[in-house]
Design a protein around this motif. Structure first.
Motif, mmCIF file in Angstrom:
data_model
loop_
_atom_site.group_PDB
_atom_site.id
_atom_site.type_symbol
_atom_site.label_atom_id
_atom_site.label_comp_id
_atom_site.label_asym_id
_atom_site.label_seq_id
_atom_site.Cartn_x
_atom_site.Cartn_y
_atom_site.Cartn_z
ATOM 1 N N GLU A 95 0.832 -1.194 0.000
ATOM 2 C CA GLU A 95 0.000 0.000 0.000
ATOM 3 C C GLU A 95 0.874 1.255 0.000
ATOM 4 O O GLU A 95 0.678 2.178 -0.795
ATOM 5 N N TYR B 234 10.825 -3.261 -5.823
ATOM 6 C CA TYR B 234 10.051 -2.237 -6.520
ATOM 7 C C TYR B 234 10.965 -1.328 -7.331
ATOM 8 O O TYR B 234 12.132 -1.176 -6.984
ATOM 9 N N GLN C 92 2.705 1.671 -3.331
ATOM 10 C CA GLN C 92 1.817 2.138 -4.394
ATOM 11 C C GLN C 92 1.529 3.622 -4.253
ATOM 12 O O GLN C 92 1.523 4.358 -5.229
ATOM 13 N N SER C 93 1.329 4.070 -2.989
ATOM 14 C CA SER C 93 1.035 5.484 -2.788
ATOM 15 C C SER C 93 2.252 6.334 -3.147
ATOM 16 O O SER C 93 2.140 7.534 -3.345
ATOM 17 N N ARG D 123 4.023 5.766 -5.880
ATOM 18 C CA ARG D 123 4.203 5.517 -7.312
ATOM 19 C C ARG D 123 5.210 4.397 -7.605
ATOM 20 O O ARG D 123 5.945 4.440 -8.585
ATOM 21 N N SER E 194 6.346 0.550 -8.659
ATOM 22 C CA SER E 194 5.768 -0.603 -9.341
ATOM 23 C C SER E 194 6.531 -1.859 -8.960
ATOM 24 O O SER E 194 7.765 -1.877 -8.916
#
Ligand code: GTP
Length: 596
Positions: free
Chosen positions: A420, A444, A423-424, A426, A428
């Protein structure tokens, strides 16, 4: 020394897994530091290193060790463990043939264990897996020996178990180093080539350069040459650290030691450079020299403008011992005169500002950290932006930002919350692997700009401190980035401009306008506080007018009292900054920059 009896090794580990403590024990077991002279973290020389319990600069030390009737020279290179200093770690590794991979027996493998292991493998080092802190009640050597064996191959029984605290297993470990680490090989007849893996500034001796000789030899009084710059210096002293400096008759193939030339600036002997002799210079430098590249930028300003010359002086002095520090003068409407500084990462920034404050007694304010953006305008011109104020005003075609590959290790229960968070920011997802039954590695790609602020703090608090993080640069990528300006009565306040993703621009604008509204005192007129992208206003607050009349309290009479009050008000004004017609106390700017 005959290279057959030399072993060059380093200790690599995640932060706090106990490298420095183990190094201390080795110094004692080999007798190079007498028990009565021993102090914790012997090799960490800087106050800040001791206090924080972290190693910033690499250290090298030579220790004698007897095995099977022979005396070996063990050169141990203690490496820094933090991501910001990866470049120094990789130089230290290149000076070794083997590495002790040290893992806390109560924690297991962490993010930097992996990152450093990969670096060691890239350098073809022989890896000696070791579990440390087996004296801890929470230690689970069985479990983590299996984890380690799964990672690097071999059997769990080959994993040594030691305690840097009690000294248990340390002698066996030194024997293992002699057995397993290959001896150095080089050509003693060839022109001298030594790799600089560290250089430190010492106020008495000038720059002390640490080298690992690969070919040939260096002798005292010889004229040496730095291959990247061609600069020639006379060698005033050459020797080995044991761990106090001991002058020697020279350094030959495979040896590790120090050089002193009387030079005052570490930029003259750069980490990664090759040193040779002027008399018989080598033709090819050793591979691997790259200039350390600043990744994070911030403006540093003295809180009292009168300290500006002192700040410049202090930066000049720090630069002597920290080749990775970059700075140039900059001015800001809100903050006055200061410097734009470039750092390897956030910890580097923190350490430099802390040293400036403590060692030089300066009160400083730092602007929000920024990364390097490349902005292409419609006329195809590319501008490099490390400060939001340099963001071009014309029509923007694209903006690229630096990316990093991030590795996060955590217990599996936290996978959801970590995803979470990433993702917040940005991120991937590149992949996810289980390292055992309990722990997971998440990989990531993420914009560096998203982790320089407070990513690590958030990661730690979401995982109760169990997650560990590592990252490395991974090119650039275009993104929808905009510059948000903050305006006071229509005038831009430079220190608050920020480059953010369009999706986050509004939130940033609202936060800053609210914060400034709360901090700036009322003026004699109403002051709008706005956030804008170009000419488009995205958030607005206003500070209501208030008539401020200091003389009102004086009931006409006493003239001297009136004068005193006026004087006092003038004093106060000195600390005021004018933004257009708006008077802002410097403290308000400082509070707005440091508040969260
Ligand atoms: P960095 O320099 O920041 O990478 O840390 P480091 O790996 O050098 O760790 P350091 O030696 O500073 O040890 C970290 C903490 O673990 C300290 O509080 C040590 O006292 C403790 N510690 C180190 N080795 C042992 C050990 O064998 N047993 C126990 N119980 N504690 C240890």
């Amino acid at each position: 020394t005959d290279p057959a009896f030399i072993r060059n090794f380093c200790i690599i580990a995640h932060i706090d897994h106990g490298k420095s403590t183990l190094a201390d024990r080795m110094l004692q077991v080999t007798g190079v530091v007498a028990d009565r002279d021993m102090r914790a973290q012997y090799l960490d020389r800087m106050d800040i290193e001791r206090e924080r319990g972290i190693t910033i600069k690499s250290q090298a030390v030579r220790m004698p060790w007897q095995k099977d009737g022979n005396t070996f020279a063990l050169n141990m290179i203690d490496t820094p463990g933090h991501v910001d200093f990866t470049y120094e770690v990789s130089r230290s590794l290149a000076a070794c043939e083997g590495a002790i991979l040290l893992v806390d027996a109560a924690q297991g493998i962490e993010a930097q264990t992996l990152a450093n292991l990969y670096l060691a493998l890239e350098n073809d080092l022989e890896i000696i897996p070791v579990l440390n802190k087996i004296d801890l009640p929470a230690a689970d050597p069985q479990k983590y020996a299996t984890e380690l064996a799964n990672l690097i191959g071999g059997s769990p029984d080959d994993v040594l178990r030691v305690s840097g605290k009690t000294g248990m297993g340390v002698e066996d470990l030194l024997d293992r180093v002699v057995e397993r680490v290959p001896n150095p090989v080089g050509d003693p007849e060839a022109p001298a080539r030594g790799m600089i893996f560290d250089s430190v500034y010492d106020s008495y001796r000038g720059v002390v350069t640490y080298v690992r000789m690969v070919d040939g030899a260096l002798a005292p009084r010889e004229r040496i040459q730095m291959m990247s710059t061609g600069a020639v210096h006379e060698l005033l002293e050459i020797g080995v650290s044991s761990p106090e400096p001991v002058p020697s008759k020279g350094l030959g193939v495979g040896e590790v030691g120090y050089l002193i030339t009387g030079v005052k600036d570490v930029r003259q002997s750069k980490v990664g450079d090759t040193v040779t002799t002027a008399r018989k210079a080598a033709e090819e430098p050793l591979p691997g020299y790259t200039d350390p590249k600043p990744m994070v930028f911030s403006g540093l300003y003295p809180i009292d403008g009168a300290d500006y010359p002192d700040l410049r002086d202090a930066l000049d002095k720090l630069k002597l011992s920290d080749a990775a520090l970059n700075y140039e003068p900059e001015t800001s409407v809100a903050l006055g005169f200061g410097f734009r500084c470039g750092f390897l990462g956030l910890l580097h920034l923190e350490i430099v500002t802390e040293r400036l404050q403590r060692e030089f007694g300066l009160d400083l304010i730092a602007t929000a950290p920024s990364v390097t953006y490349h902005v292409t305008t419609e006329d195809k011109k590319v501008t490099t932006v490390t400060n939001p104020s340099e963001f071009p005003s014309g029509k923007i075609q694209s903006v690229s930002e630096p990316m990093v590959k991030v590795g996060i290790l955590a217990p599996k229960d936290y996978v959801g919350t970590i995803m979470e968070l990433c993702q917040s920011r940005r991120g991937s997802l590149l992949g996810m692997e289980y390292l055992g039954e309990e722990r997971v590695e998440l990989r990531y790609t993420m914009p560096l700009g998203e982790i320089v602020f407070d990513f690590f703090d958030h990661l730690k608090s979401r995982t109760q401190g169990y997650a560990s993080l590592d990252y490395e640069p991974s090119g650039e990528q275009d993104a929808d980035l905009v510059k948000v300006d903050i305006l006071l009565q229509g005038e831009q306040v430079d220190a608050f401009s920020a480059i953010v993703h369009r999706d986050k621009a509004y939130a940033y604008g609202v936060m800053m306008t609210e914060r400034l509204k709360a901090l700036i005192p009322r003026q004699q007129f109403e002051v709008p506080v706005q956030a804008a992208i170009g000419s488009r206003i995205i958030a607005r607050e206003s500070i209501r007018a208030m008539r401020k009349d200091v003389l009102a309290k004086c009931y006409g009479g006493d003239i001297s009292r009136k004068r005193k009050l006026l004087e006092k008000q003038k004093e106060g004004k000195k600390r005021m900054k004018m933004v257009g017609r708006v008077e802002v106390p410097q403290e308000a700017f400082i509070a707005a920059l440091s508040g969260d």
